[in-house]
Design an enzyme around this catalytic site. Structure first.
Site, PDB file in Angstrom:
ATOM      1  CG  ASN A 185      -0.332  -0.263   2.511  1.00  0.00           C
ATOM      2  OD1 ASN A 185       0.885  -0.158   2.629  1.00  0.00           O
ATOM      3  ND2 ASN A 185      -1.121  -0.580   3.519  1.00  0.00           N
ATOM      4  NE  ARG A 218       2.491   2.266  12.007  1.00  0.00           N
ATOM      5  CZ  ARG A 218       2.003   2.038  10.782  1.00  0.00           C
ATOM      6  NH1 ARG A 218       1.457   3.019  10.079  1.00  0.00           N
ATOM      7  NH2 ARG A 218       2.020   0.822  10.272  1.00  0.00           N
ATOM      8  CD  GLN A 268      -3.695   4.116  14.199  1.00  0.00           C
ATOM      9  OE1 GLN A 268      -3.190   5.047  13.615  1.00  0.00           O
ATOM     10  NE2 GLN A 268      -3.925   2.977  13.580  1.00  0.00           N
ATOM     11  CG  HIS A 328      -4.016   3.930  10.078  1.00  0.00           C
ATOM     12  ND1 HIS A 328      -3.071   3.306  10.842  1.00  0.00           N
ATOM     13  CD2 HIS A 328      -3.496   3.984   8.838  1.00  0.00           C
ATOM     14  CE1 HIS A 328      -2.019   3.010  10.101  1.00  0.00           C
ATOM     15  NE2 HIS A 328      -2.268   3.401   8.861  1.00  0.00           N
TER      16      HIS A 328
HETATM   17  P1  NDP Z   1      10.190   1.619   3.178  1.00  0.00           P
HETATM   18  O1  NDP Z   1      10.818   0.548   3.972  1.00  0.00           O
HETATM   19  O2  NDP Z   1      10.216   1.512   1.700  1.00  0.00           O
HETATM   20  O3  NDP Z   1      10.821   3.016   3.551  1.00  0.00           O
HETATM   21  C1  NDP Z   1      11.137   3.392   4.827  1.00  0.00           C
HETATM   22  C2  NDP Z   1      12.226   4.410   4.735  1.00  0.00           C
HETATM   23  O4  NDP Z   1      12.402   5.005   6.019  1.00  0.00           O
HETATM   24  C3  NDP Z   1      13.556   3.811   4.325  1.00  0.00           C
HETATM   25  O5  NDP Z   1      14.067   4.561   3.244  1.00  0.00           O
HETATM   26  C4  NDP Z   1      14.396   3.991   5.583  1.00  0.00           C
HETATM   27  O6  NDP Z   1      15.706   4.328   5.324  1.00  0.00           O
HETATM   28  C5  NDP Z   1      13.780   5.225   6.181  1.00  0.00           C
HETATM   29  N1  NDP Z   1      14.148   5.390   7.576  1.00  0.00           N
HETATM   30  C6  NDP Z   1      14.189   4.483   8.565  1.00  0.00           C
HETATM   31  N2  NDP Z   1      14.597   5.039   9.701  1.00  0.00           N
HETATM   32  C7  NDP Z   1      14.814   6.338   9.434  1.00  0.00           C
HETATM   33  C8  NDP Z   1      15.245   7.437  10.216  1.00  0.00           C
HETATM   34  N3  NDP Z   1      15.566   7.285  11.504  1.00  0.00           N
HETATM   35  N4  NDP Z   1      15.340   8.626   9.616  1.00  0.00           N
HETATM   36  C9  NDP Z   1      15.054   8.779   8.306  1.00  0.00           C
HETATM   37  N5  NDP Z   1      14.640   7.765   7.507  1.00  0.00           N
HETATM   38  C10 NDP Z   1      14.533   6.568   8.071  1.00  0.00           C
HETATM   39  O7  NDP Z   1       8.682   1.716   3.709  1.00  0.00           O
HETATM   40  P2  NDP Z   1       7.447   2.487   3.077  1.00  0.00           P
HETATM   41  O8  NDP Z   1       7.933   3.738   2.444  1.00  0.00           O
HETATM   42  O9  NDP Z   1       6.616   1.566   2.274  1.00  0.00           O
HETATM   43  O10 NDP Z   1       6.634   2.806   4.412  1.00  0.00           O
HETATM   44  C11 NDP Z   1       7.173   3.678   5.397  1.00  0.00           C
HETATM   45  C12 NDP Z   1       6.299   3.715   6.621  1.00  0.00           C
HETATM   46  O11 NDP Z   1       5.050   4.290   6.303  1.00  0.00           O
HETATM   47  C13 NDP Z   1       5.933   2.333   7.195  1.00  0.00           C
HETATM   48  O12 NDP Z   1       6.957   1.827   8.022  1.00  0.00           O
HETATM   49  C14 NDP Z   1       4.690   2.642   7.966  1.00  0.00           C
HETATM   50  O13 NDP Z   1       4.999   3.099   9.274  1.00  0.00           O
HETATM   51  C15 NDP Z   1       4.069   3.789   7.185  1.00  0.00           C
HETATM   52  N6  NDP Z   1       2.905   3.325   6.412  1.00  0.00           N
HETATM   53  C16 NDP Z   1       1.682   3.889   6.680  1.00  0.00           C
HETATM   54  C17 NDP Z   1       0.559   3.433   6.028  1.00  0.00           C
HETATM   55  C18 NDP Z   1      -0.776   4.060   6.264  1.00  0.00           C
HETATM   56  O14 NDP Z   1      -1.797   3.459   5.943  1.00  0.00           O
HETATM   57  N7  NDP Z   1      -0.839   5.262   6.804  1.00  0.00           N
HETATM   58  C19 NDP Z   1       0.612   2.322   5.075  1.00  0.00           C
HETATM   59  C20 NDP Z   1       1.961   1.907   4.774  1.00  0.00           C
HETATM   60  C21 NDP Z   1       3.054   2.361   5.457  1.00  0.00           C
HETATM   61  P3  NDP Z   1      16.840   3.295   5.013  1.00  0.00           P
HETATM   62  O15 NDP Z   1      16.179   1.995   4.716  1.00  0.00           O
HETATM   63  O16 NDP Z   1      17.487   3.972   3.865  1.00  0.00           O
HETATM   64  O17 NDP Z   1      17.635   3.254   6.253  1.00  0.00           O
END
Ligand code: NDP
Length: 406
Positions: free
Chosen positions: A147, A285, A314, A333
């Site tokens: 998603n 989140r 939630q 959400h």
């Molecule tokens: P990804 O795993 O593709 O991306 C997460 C990114 O966050 C990675 O690039 C990672 O960096 C980065 N990251 C992790 N820790 C840090 C930090 N401390 N500072 C900066 N960047 C950081 O996941 P998605 O993009 O698909 O999803 C991200 C988040 O969105 C999910 O974990 C979830 O919490 C939320 N989400 C919400 C939804 C909703 O319905 N509202 C649905 C889907 C997701 P790197 O790997 O380069 O270290």
């Protein structure tokens, strides 16, 4: 045979739809970077129908029961007397969605003696105490990418809606008014504004790609930099800290996972470093931002607007300040639970279950924890530790059973 305990949100107040708004959903061939879509051997549901609620059961009932498993689906998830807590003691697998998360705290994990797999039907496994899962050798998996684009679309919608003052203007129209000055006194164009994403993972990157045609200046912070060509194609500026990025941005969107490093990242001190009149959009989140600090910044006018769909816990209690603060565009959400997304995460959940029961490896990109350590996507994007503290407050929520006026 296994016991699978599945926690899903409630059915619609009026029961399951007899007819949907559309007859089908588009058939995608792959995710934008070429990653294959979920590949279960079969599905027993109609894509485009409600699957994430109790009666939808993620389309898993026939598959699991025909294979002799016990399948329990409930929305009753909070508090010591909940069905979830009662059934957890001998469950082998727990399935839950982040929209209506079954918080798997260390205490609950300790009670779940048979638990082997905590499966997130969606993305974001912060509702599981990952440290406790690591310590107990429980596998945590989610349906990576299912998603991400759904959320990216939602982020763009929320940015436009805040900056252009859409929701208050809509209220004027619904309420019989024509008060243009009241509508536009907080309405701007996004063109020329600076927008920055905290994280350029699947969602953050997709948000940047979608905002580029709006002629905004693009910025990002991430622990790992995007490939040079990607930065060039997007024309995006990388910053080596969140603080550096937010100090130049008119709009900030949060797209990183919740883990100990990001817990309470946007506290009062961080928000104070944002430009006066900035907008903050958080679909990642709720716990990544400090709830009181956001409400205070909106009340003082330091932030011009806040929107998102994620809260903590939630469901959010009725007296959660984000329900009533000024200049907000909150929803429950929902961004990752469109009917389109549900079809993908239901199929991905089935794929993971098939792998688990047939002794085949779960796709690496679906893994968060395995074999007593962060693994797969978890090893890349999360840090060890626990982000579930405070989740017991979810027990305070009392459902509102009237359908809002249309
Ligand atoms: P990804 O795993 O593709 O991306 C997460 C990114 O966050 C990675 O690039 C990672 O960096 C980065 N990251 C992790 N820790 C840090 C930090 N401390 N500072 C900066 N960047 C950081 O996941 P998605 O993009 O698909 O999803 C991200 C988040 O969105 C999910 O974990 C979830 O919490 C939320 N989400 C919400 C939804 C909703 O319905 N509202 C649905 C889907 C997701 P790197 O790997 O380069 O270290």
């Amino acid at each position: 045979m296994a016991k699978i305990l599945c926690v899903l949100y409630d059915d619609p107040i009026d029961g399951m739809p007899l007819r949907y708004a559309r007859d089908d959903i588009p058939k995608l061939r792959e995710y934008p970077d070429g990653t294959p879509l979920p590949t279960p051997k079969a599905i027993d549901f109609t894509p485009g129908q409600l699957l994430g609620c109790v009666s939808g059961a993620l389309g898993l009932r026939d598959y699991l029961e025909d294979n002799g498993h016990t399948f329990i689906v409930t929305s009753d998830k909070d508090g010591p007397d909940s069905v979830f807590e009662r059934e957890l003691v001998d469950a082998d697998v727990v399935i839950s969605q982040p929209f209506w998360p079954a918080y798997l705290t260390a205490e609950r994990i300790a009670k779940a003696k048979n638990l082997k797999l905590a499966l997130t039907a969606g993305i974001g496994s912060d509702h599981v105490d990952l440290q406790a899962a690591i310590d107990r050798g429980i596998t945590v998996a989610e349906v990576t990418y299912c998603n991400s684009i759904s959320v990216a679309e939602h982020v763009v919608m929320m940015i436009l809606s805040l900056v252009r003052n859409y929701l208050p203007s809509h209220d004027w129209a619904r309420n019989g008014g024509w008060n243009i000055a009241d509508c536009v006194e907080r309405s701007y164009d996004v063109e020329g504004m600076h927008v920055g994403t905290v994280a350029a993972g699947r969602i953050g990157h997709a948000v940047l790609r979608r905002l580029k045609p709006f002629d905004m200046h693009l910025h990002y912070f991430d622990r790992h930099r995007l490939p040079d060509q990607d930065e060039l194609d997007l024309g995006v500026t990388w910053h080596d800290s969140v603080v550096e990025m937010i100090s130049v941005c008119d709009v900030v969107t949060i797209n990183c996972p919740l883990h100990p490093e990001t817990d309470n990242l946007f506290d009062a001190a961080m928000i104070a470093k944002m430009k006066r009149g900035a907008y903050l959009v958080n679909t990642a989140r709720g716990k990544i931002v400090n709830r009181e600090a956001v409400a205070a910044a909106l009340a003082s006018g330091h932030l011009a607007g806040y929107a998102g769909d994620v809260w903590f816990p939630q469901p959010a209690p009725r007296d959660h300040p984000w329900r009533t603060m000024p200049h907000e565009g909150m929803t429950p959400h929902i961004s990752g639970s469109s009917l389109s997304a549900q079809a993908r995460y239901a199929a991905g959940t089935r794929e993971i279950l098939e792998c688990f029961f047939e002794g085949r490896p779960i796709r690496d990109e679906y893994l968060i924890v395995q074999g007593g350590a962060l693994a797969g996507t978890g090893a890349h994007s999360y840090s060890e530790g626990d982000a579930t503290k405070g989740s017991e407050e979810a027990e305070k929520f009392k459902p509102k059973l009237e359908i809002p006026a249309q």
